[in-house]
Enzyme design. Structure first.
Site, PDB file in Angstrom:
ATOM      1  N   LYS A   1      -9.672  -6.945   8.159  1.00  0.00           N
ATOM      2  CA  LYS A   1      -8.606  -6.693   9.034  1.00  0.00           C
ATOM      3  C   LYS A   1      -9.081  -6.949  10.560  1.00  0.00           C
ATOM      4  CE  LYS A   1      -7.195  -2.268   6.779  1.00  0.00           C
ATOM      5  NZ  LYS A   1      -7.489  -0.714   6.565  1.00  0.00           N
TER       6      LYS A   1
ATOM      7  N   LYS B   1      -2.985   5.082  -2.606  1.00  0.00           N
ATOM      8  CA  LYS B   1      -4.009   5.693  -2.127  1.00  0.00           C
ATOM      9  C   LYS B   1      -4.291   6.950  -3.062  1.00  0.00           C
ATOM     10  CE  LYS B   1      -4.035   3.874   1.946  1.00  0.00           C
ATOM     11  NZ  LYS B   1      -5.300   3.143   2.622  1.00  0.00           N
TER      12      LYS B   1
ATOM     13  N   SER C   1       0.794  -1.037   0.003  1.00  0.00           N
ATOM     14  CA  SER C   1       0.017  -0.134  -0.053  1.00  0.00           C
ATOM     15  C   SER C   1       0.897   1.125   0.068  1.00  0.00           C
ATOM     16  CB  SER C   1      -0.881  -0.043   1.142  1.00  0.00           C
ATOM     17  OG  SER C   1      -1.424   1.008   1.408  1.00  0.00           O
TER      18      SER C   1
ATOM     19  N   LYS D   1      -0.964  -1.290  -4.440  1.00  0.00           N
ATOM     20  CA  LYS D   1      -2.031  -0.234  -4.168  1.00  0.00           C
ATOM     21  C   LYS D   1      -1.689   1.101  -3.949  1.00  0.00           C
ATOM     22  CE  LYS D   1      -4.569  -0.173   0.283  1.00  0.00           C
ATOM     23  NZ  LYS D   1      -5.296  -0.848   1.278  1.00  0.00           N
TER      24      LYS D   1
ATOM     25  N   ASP E   1      -7.076   2.857  -3.426  1.00  0.00           N
ATOM     26  CA  ASP E   1      -7.586   2.865  -2.057  1.00  0.00           C
ATOM     27  C   ASP E   1      -8.248   4.302  -1.647  1.00  0.00           C
ATOM     28  OD1 ASP E   1      -8.752   2.585   0.565  1.00  0.00           O
ATOM     29  OD2 ASP E   1      -7.073   1.592   1.176  1.00  0.00           O
TER      30      ASP E   1
ATOM     31  N   GLU F   1     -10.984   0.262  -3.592  1.00  0.00           N
ATOM     32  CA  GLU F   1     -11.027   0.281  -2.217  1.00  0.00           C
ATOM     33  C   GLU F   1     -11.989   1.311  -1.491  1.00  0.00           C
ATOM     34  OE1 GLU F   1      -7.716  -1.134  -0.205  1.00  0.00           O
ATOM     35  OE2 GLU F   1      -8.661  -1.283   1.899  1.00  0.00           O
TER      36      GLU F   1
ATOM     37  N   ASP G   1     -13.515  -2.040   3.041  1.00  0.00           N
ATOM     38  CA  ASP G   1     -12.534  -2.011   3.980  1.00  0.00           C
ATOM     39  C   ASP G   1     -13.513  -1.357   5.198  1.00  0.00           C
ATOM     40  OD1 ASP G   1     -10.810  -1.304   6.126  1.00  0.00           O
ATOM     41  OD2 ASP G   1      -9.165  -0.402   4.564  1.00  0.00           O
TER      42      ASP G   1
ATOM     43  N   GLY H   1      -3.691  -3.926   6.050  1.00  0.00           N
ATOM     44  CA  GLY H   1      -2.850  -3.529   7.117  1.00  0.00           C
ATOM     45  C   GLY H   1      -3.079  -2.264   7.716  1.00  0.00           C
TER      46      GLY H   1
END
Ligand code: OSB
Ligand code: MG
Length: 368
Positions: free
Chosen positions: A262, A163, A135, A161, A188, A213, A238, A290
């Protein structure tokens, strides 16, 4: 089994590089570690609550408060047959999953150690090697982003991934796709968009992403269902999935086609496995998210990722990506193929480095 005592510790660790998401930037992590003594065995867990209530409602402070003032009074002197019963004992407390997950996972570790079993085997895990993605936080420039991606791919990581947030979405994705046409890529948004933004989000579909995401509200399943109907790209949830009931609703409403699990967000291994099993029966793949964990939380994520339906690479990565020195021995390492070999020692399979943990401890409380 009986819980004899718990030790709460807040440790502080600076990140190797600051991590930026749509909801903020973090440079120093504060983490709450739980050490539990169960019939002479010691188990460790980590609360993934953040410094502020920006990813989820909980914080380090609320987790500490709920563990000390509500969870400990329920669990002390209580007899139980296995860690799998802890979740139900904590049912009177609504929410506070990160506090619950920290102690529940610590008790699982203690039970596995008592039985001289690796935790992943006690959990019915099926694989000895897990697939890893990374990420990557929001970067200052496209060059910096591309250089980071290049480095992670060279290290072997299997999917990237990034952000995103409004104003920092199409451009970075387009840039990466031009540079790396064949990589497994996803984004995400951490709830940075509204349903009204659907046409803008649809533009991301030109870059064949594996999934998008959590684009919309942190607790808004219904809007995600509307958005998923407008998109061909799978939505992965998520933030929205904090209970098994939410997972059920999300699947039945068509709010997502993939779920990120998670441990802390759902409250521990018992609910995580329920969600995992439900998704498996509905052919919804899951992967392990994570929360910038120390080695303790990282070790738990590895154990969780061995369950059969964790079929997509997760966000579980090498210690060195975040820490100059981790709190476990050995540190988590990733192979050239972008995998982690699951340890075979008892419990989480990584030894907490007490000397280092004590040095990093900002406060400590023993409840017995
Ligand atoms: O949304 O997955 C997320 C970090 C903090 C809060 C939320 C998230 C993240 C990450 C980092 O994406 C994952 C990692 O630990 O590497
Ligand atoms: Mg996320």
């Amino acid at each position: 089994m009986k819980l004899e005592s718990i030790t709460l510790r807040e440790i502080r660790m600076p990140l190797v590089t600051p991590f930026e998401t749509s909801f903020g930037r973090v440079s120093n992590r504060r983490m709450l570690l739980v050490e539990s003594k169960v019939d002479g065995a010691t188990g460790w867990g980590e609360s993934v609550a953040g410094e502020g209530p920006f990813y989820a409602p909980e914080t380090v402070e609320t987790a500490w408060h709920v563990l000390r003032d509500f969870i400990w009074p329920i669990l002390k002197d209580r007899k139980f047959n296995s860690a799998s019963e802890i979740w139900e004992l904590l049912a009177p407390i609504r929410g506070h999953n990160m506090a619950k997950g920290a102690i529940e996972s610590a008790i699982w570790d203690a039970e596995a150690k008592q039985k001289s079993l690796p935790l992943w085997k006690l959990l019915r895990g099926v694989r000895q090697e897990i697939s890893c993605g990374v990420s990557i936080g929001i970067k200052e420039s496209l060059e910096e982003l591309a250089a980071t991606v290049e480095r992670e791919l060279a290290a072997g990581y299997q999917r990237i991934k990034i952000k995103i947030k409004p104003g920092n979405d199409i451009e970075p994705v387009e840039h990466l796709r031009q540079r790396f046409p064949n990589i497994r890529l996803m984004v995400d948004a951490n709830s940075a968009y509204r349903l009204d933004d659907w046409a803008h989000l649809k533009r991301l579909e030109a870059y064949y992403l594996m999934m998008i995401e959590q684009p919309l509200g942190w607790d808004d399943l219904y809007s995600h269902a509307e958005l998923q109907r407008k998109l061909d790209t799978p939505i992965c949830l998520d933030e929205c999935i904090h209970t098994d009931e939410h997972a059920r609703a999300a699947i039945e409403l068509g709010a997502c086609r993939i779920i990120n699990i998670k441990l802390g967000r759902v409250g521990g291994y018992t609910p995580a496995r329920q969600i995992h099993d439900r998704c498996e029966s509905k052919q919804i793949p899951v992967w392990c998210g994570g929360m910038l964990e120390s080695g303790i939380g990282r070790a738990h994520n590895i154990a969780l990722s061995t369950l059969s339906n964790f079929s997509l690479p997760g966000d579980v990565t090498a210690s060195r990506r975040y820490w100059t020195e981790d709190v476990i021995d050995p540190e988590v390492e990733v192979t050239r193929q972008g995998t982690i070999r699951v340890p075979d020692g008892p419990g989480i399979g990584y030894a907490p480095r007490l000397d280092r943990i004590e040095k990093l401890t900002a406060r400590k409380e023993i409840l017995s």
